[in-house]
Design a protein around this motif. Structure first.
Motif, short mmCIF file in Angstrom:
data_model
loop_
_atom_site.label_atom_id
_atom_site.label_comp_id
_atom_site.label_asym_id
_atom_site.label_seq_id
_atom_site.Cartn_x
_atom_site.Cartn_y
_atom_site.Cartn_z
N LYS A 7 0.84 -1.21 0.00
CA LYS A 7 0.00 0.00 0.00
C LYS A 7 0.87 1.25 0.00
CE LYS A 7 -2.57 0.77 3.62
NZ LYS A 7 -3.54 0.07 4.43
N TYR A 8 0.41 2.25 -0.76
CA TYR A 8 1.12 3.52 -0.87
C TYR A 8 0.16 4.68 -0.67
CZ TYR A 8 5.15 1.16 -2.96
OH TYR A 8 6.23 0.35 -3.18
N ARG A 9 0.68 5.78 -0.16
CA ARG A 9 -0.05 7.05 -0.19
C ARG A 9 0.01 7.60 -1.61
NH1 ARG A 9 -1.33 9.82 4.50
NH2 ARG A 9 -0.76 8.71 6.40
N VAL A 10 -1.07 8.27 -2.01
CA VAL A 10 -1.18 8.78 -3.38
C VAL A 10 -1.42 10.29 -3.33
CG1 VAL A 10 -2.48 8.68 -5.53
CG2 VAL A 10 -2.10 6.58 -4.21
N PRO A 11 -0.42 11.10 -3.68
CA PRO A 11 -0.62 12.55 -3.65
C PRO A 11 -1.44 13.07 -4.82
CG PRO A 11 1.62 12.01 -4.33
CD PRO A 11 0.97 10.72 -3.95
N HIS A 12 -1.40 12.37 -5.97
CA HIS A 12 -2.09 12.84 -7.17
C HIS A 12 -2.88 11.69 -7.79
CE1 HIS A 12 0.31 16.44 -6.75
NE2 HIS A 12 1.42 15.72 -6.79
N PRO A 13 -4.12 11.48 -7.34
CA PRO A 13 -4.89 10.32 -7.81
C PRO A 13 -5.15 10.31 -9.31
CG PRO A 13 -6.25 11.80 -6.44
CD PRO A 13 -4.84 12.23 -6.29
N GLU A 14 -5.39 11.46 -9.91
CA GLU A 14 -5.66 11.48 -11.36
C GLU A 14 -4.44 11.00 -12.14
OE1 GLU A 14 -8.30 11.94 -13.08
OE2 GLU A 14 -9.65 12.51 -11.44
N THR A 15 -3.26 11.42 -11.70
CA THR A 15 -2.02 10.99 -12.36
C THR A 15 -1.84 9.49 -12.23
OG1 THR A 15 -0.97 13.12 -11.93
CG2 THR A 15 0.48 11.27 -12.42
N LEU A 16 -2.09 8.96 -11.03
CA LEU A 16 -1.94 7.52 -10.82
C LEU A 16 -2.97 6.74 -11.64
CD1 LEU A 16 -0.61 5.12 -9.46
CD2 LEU A 16 -2.23 5.39 -7.57
N ASP A 127 0.49 -13.54 -14.25
CA ASP A 127 -0.01 -13.18 -12.93
C ASP A 127 -1.20 -12.24 -13.09
OD1 ASP A 127 1.60 -14.58 -11.26
OD2 ASP A 127 3.01 -12.98 -10.88
N ARG A 128 -2.16 -12.38 -12.19
CA ARG A 128 -3.27 -11.42 -12.14
C ARG A 128 -3.08 -10.59 -10.88
NH1 ARG A 128 -9.25 -12.82 -13.84
NH2 ARG A 128 -8.17 -12.60 -15.83
N ILE A 129 -2.85 -9.33 -11.06
CA ILE A 129 -2.63 -8.41 -9.95
C ILE A 129 -3.80 -7.43 -9.93
CG2 ILE A 129 -1.15 -6.53 -9.12
CD1 ILE A 129 1.23 -8.10 -10.32
N THR A 130 -4.27 -7.11 -8.73
CA THR A 130 -5.34 -6.13 -8.57
C THR A 130 -4.74 -4.82 -8.07
OG1 THR A 130 -6.97 -7.85 -8.08
CG2 THR A 130 -7.53 -5.61 -7.43
N LEU A 131 -5.11 -3.75 -8.74
CA LEU A 131 -4.73 -2.40 -8.31
C LEU A 131 -5.99 -1.71 -7.81
CD1 LEU A 131 -2.72 -1.39 -11.52
CD2 LEU A 131 -1.79 -2.41 -9.44
N THR A 132 -5.89 -1.06 -6.68
CA THR A 132 -7.04 -0.27 -6.21
C THR A 132 -6.60 1.14 -5.90
OG1 THR A 132 -6.79 -0.82 -3.86
CG2 THR A 132 -8.13 -2.32 -5.19
N LEU A 133 -7.49 2.06 -6.18
CA LEU A 133 -7.30 3.47 -5.83
C LEU A 133 -8.40 3.81 -4.84
CD1 LEU A 133 -5.81 6.13 -6.30
CD2 LEU A 133 -7.31 6.55 -8.26
N ASP A 134 -8.02 4.07 -3.59
CA ASP A 134 -8.96 4.22 -2.50
C ASP A 134 -8.96 5.64 -1.95
OD1 ASP A 134 -9.47 1.48 -2.62
OD2 ASP A 134 -7.93 1.01 -1.13
N GLU A 135 -10.16 6.21 -1.83
CA GLU A 135 -10.32 7.46 -1.08
C GLU A 135 -10.95 7.10 0.26
OE1 GLU A 135 -11.96 12.04 -1.51
OE2 GLU A 135 -12.78 10.48 -2.82
N VAL A 136 -10.20 7.31 1.34
CA VAL A 136 -10.59 6.85 2.67
C VAL A 136 -11.12 8.02 3.48
CG1 VAL A 136 -9.82 5.64 4.75
CG2 VAL A 136 -8.80 5.09 2.53
N CYS A 149 -3.17 3.69 -2.70
CA CYS A 149 -3.18 2.65 -3.72
C CYS A 149 -2.74 1.34 -3.09
CB CYS A 149 -2.22 3.01 -4.86
SG CYS A 149 -2.06 1.70 -6.11
N GLU A 150 -3.51 0.29 -3.33
CA GLU A 150 -3.12 -1.05 -2.92
C GLU A 150 -2.81 -1.88 -4.17
OE1 GLU A 150 -5.43 -1.64 1.33
OE2 GLU A 150 -6.07 -2.82 -0.40
N ILE A 151 -1.72 -2.61 -4.11
CA ILE A 151 -1.32 -3.53 -5.17
C ILE A 151 -1.36 -4.91 -4.55
CG2 ILE A 151 0.44 -4.10 -6.90
CD1 ILE A 151 1.61 -1.29 -6.39
#
Length: 199
Positions: A7-16, A127-136, A149-151
């Protein structure tokens, strides 16, 4: 199942979001998660590293248990643990019966975590990897805690051998590098919410 997650912090969600798509991520869904976390009456999940919750995913109730994390000897920040999850409906249409049972047995509600989650599927090297973009959100303050972001890679059957877990860790870290993610978030969403409540 057994999940390996970073898991990572995401400063710019649109860019990610654009980077996820450019990397080959296929959008799956955007859902609301409302998670109510419980603590055990005779052992402290904060001390054991376990987690137990009732989740409402767009209103569908599920119960989830997460085991203590497998040791990360290389300190990569990648979490690996067993997860058990199943739906409660139709017999328990809103999860209230399960919550009543847990409270009757002495479980205590710890906190509620609310987030909007966008999920993407990424197929790489078989491999099947799931990427999520979460606003908490901090439910009690009605304010956002930020974007994350969770990978994640999931093994559907039990705990895999250690070498497979290590390989999954390496692959998740490689994806994070491709997405230019740098700020690892070691805390769970529950711990982030609890820490914000004490600030």
């Amino acid at each position: 199942m057994f999940e390996v997650e970073l898991k990572y912090r995401v400063p710019h969600p649109e860019t990610l979001r654009r980077r996820m798509i450019d990397l080959g991520g296929v959008f799956i869904a955007r859902v609301e998660n409302r998670d109510t976390y419980f603590n055990h009456p005779s052992r402290d999940f904060r001390q054991t590293g376990e987690a137990f919750r009732i989740r409402h995913e767009d209103g569908i109730p599920m119960v989830t248990y997460k085991s203590p994390k497998v040791a990360d000897h290389n300190q990569t920040g990648v979490k690996a643990r067993r997860e058990l999850e199943w739906r409660l409906d139709p017999g328990d249409a809103d999860g209230s019966r399960m919550q009543s049972l847990l409270l009757h047995l002495g479980f205590e509600i710890v906190a509620q975590v609310v987030k909007w989650r966008e999920s993407f599927r990424l197929d790489q090297d078989d491999d099947r990897i799931t990427l999520t973009l979460d606003e908490v959100y901090q439910h009690q303050r009605d304010s956002t805690l930020g974007w994350y972001c969770e990978i994640e890679s999931v093994f559907p059957m039990g705990e895999p051998p250690a070498d497979q877990v290590d390989l999954a860790r390496q692959r998740l870290m490689a994806v994070a590098e491709q997405l230019e993610l740098t700020e690892v978030e070691p805390l769970s969403y529950l711990r982030l919410v609890l820490a914000d409540q004490t600030d």
